[in-house]
Motif scaffolding. Sequence first.
Motif, PDB file in Angstrom:
ATOM      1  N   ARG A  53      47.935  43.710  43.097  1.00  0.00           N
ATOM      2  CA  ARG A  53      48.247  43.973  44.495  1.00  0.00           C
ATOM      3  C   ARG A  53      49.571  43.311  44.821  1.00  0.00           C
ATOM      4  O   ARG A  53      49.976  42.333  44.192  1.00  0.00           O
ATOM      5  CB  ARG A  53      47.159  43.388  45.393  1.00  0.00           C
ATOM      6  N   HIS A  54      50.249  43.836  45.817  1.00  0.00           N
ATOM      7  CA  HIS A  54      51.519  43.252  46.230  1.00  0.00           C
ATOM      8  C   HIS A  54      51.275  41.819  46.698  1.00  0.00           C
ATOM      9  O   HIS A  54      50.447  41.577  47.565  1.00  0.00           O
ATOM     10  CB  HIS A  54      52.145  44.090  47.351  1.00  0.00           C
ATOM     11  N   GLY A  55      51.954  40.876  46.110  1.00  0.00           N
ATOM     12  CA  GLY A  55      51.797  39.480  46.486  1.00  0.00           C
ATOM     13  C   GLY A  55      50.614  38.805  45.822  1.00  0.00           C
ATOM     14  O   GLY A  55      50.274  37.681  46.149  1.00  0.00           O
ATOM     15  N   ALA A  56      49.960  39.475  44.863  1.00  0.00           N
ATOM     16  CA  ALA A  56      48.805  38.876  44.190  1.00  0.00           C
ATOM     17  C   ALA A  56      49.260  37.769  43.256  1.00  0.00           C
ATOM     18  O   ALA A  56      50.344  37.818  42.674  1.00  0.00           O
ATOM     19  CB  ALA A  56      48.051  39.934  43.398  1.00  0.00           C
ATOM     20  N   VAL A  57      48.434  36.774  43.118  1.00  0.00           N
ATOM     21  CA  VAL A  57      48.731  35.640  42.249  1.00  0.00           C
ATOM     22  C   VAL A  57      48.323  36.002  40.822  1.00  0.00           C
ATOM     23  O   VAL A  57      47.278  36.609  40.602  1.00  0.00           O
ATOM     24  CB  VAL A  57      47.943  34.393  42.725  1.00  0.00           C
ATOM     25  N   ASP A  58      49.150  35.615  39.854  1.00  0.00           N
ATOM     26  CA  ASP A  58      48.849  35.890  38.446  1.00  0.00           C
ATOM     27  C   ASP A  58      47.912  34.810  37.915  1.00  0.00           C
ATOM     28  O   ASP A  58      48.267  34.017  37.047  1.00  0.00           O
ATOM     29  CB  ASP A  58      50.123  35.927  37.614  1.00  0.00           C
ATOM     30  N   GLN A  59      46.698  34.774  38.451  1.00  0.00           N
ATOM     31  CA  GLN A  59      45.728  33.764  38.062  1.00  0.00           C
ATOM     32  C   GLN A  59      44.352  34.420  38.029  1.00  0.00           C
ATOM     33  O   GLN A  59      44.026  35.247  38.885  1.00  0.00           O
ATOM     34  CB  GLN A  59      45.737  32.624  39.078  1.00  0.00           C
ATOM     35  N   THR A  94      40.463  35.024  38.488  1.00  0.00           N
ATOM     36  CA  THR A  94      39.494  34.632  39.509  1.00  0.00           C
ATOM     37  C   THR A  94      38.226  34.124  38.833  1.00  0.00           C
ATOM     38  O   THR A  94      38.027  34.287  37.628  1.00  0.00           O
ATOM     39  CB  THR A  94      39.140  35.822  40.410  1.00  0.00           C
ATOM     40  N   PHE A  95      37.340  33.519  39.612  1.00  0.00           N
ATOM     41  CA  PHE A  95      36.076  33.021  39.102  1.00  0.00           C
ATOM     42  C   PHE A  95      35.255  34.153  38.494  1.00  0.00           C
ATOM     43  O   PHE A  95      34.645  33.994  37.431  1.00  0.00           O
ATOM     44  CB  PHE A  95      35.286  32.336  40.222  1.00  0.00           C
ATOM     45  N   SER A 143      32.783  36.662  33.896  1.00  0.00           N
ATOM     46  CA  SER A 143      32.474  37.860  33.116  1.00  0.00           C
ATOM     47  C   SER A 143      32.968  37.708  31.675  1.00  0.00           C
ATOM     48  O   SER A 143      32.300  38.167  30.743  1.00  0.00           O
ATOM     49  CB  SER A 143      33.059  39.111  33.769  1.00  0.00           C
ATOM     50  N   ASP A 144      34.107  37.053  31.471  1.00  0.00           N
ATOM     51  CA  ASP A 144      34.589  36.791  30.110  1.00  0.00           C
ATOM     52  C   ASP A 144      33.617  35.876  29.369  1.00  0.00           C
ATOM     53  O   ASP A 144      33.309  36.109  28.198  1.00  0.00           O
ATOM     54  CB  ASP A 144      35.973  36.149  30.141  1.00  0.00           C
TER      55      ASP A 144
END
Length: 50
Positions: free
Chosen positions: A18-24, A26-27, A32-33
């Motif tokens: 998404r525009h402005g999304a952080v490259d991190q 999420t929980f 899920s990983d």
Amino acid sequence: MREGAGEPPSRRGSFLLRHGAVDQATFVELFSDLAMVFILSRLVAQAFDV
């Protein structure tokens, strides 16, 4: 020619964020990983009867 092939690498695949999304991660992504690793380890253990 592939879509996005002429764009700089920083712009390719930008539709995933998404525009402005952080490259991190999420929980939910991390959980899920972890669940996938657990499931795969159980399948391998069962397949080799360890």
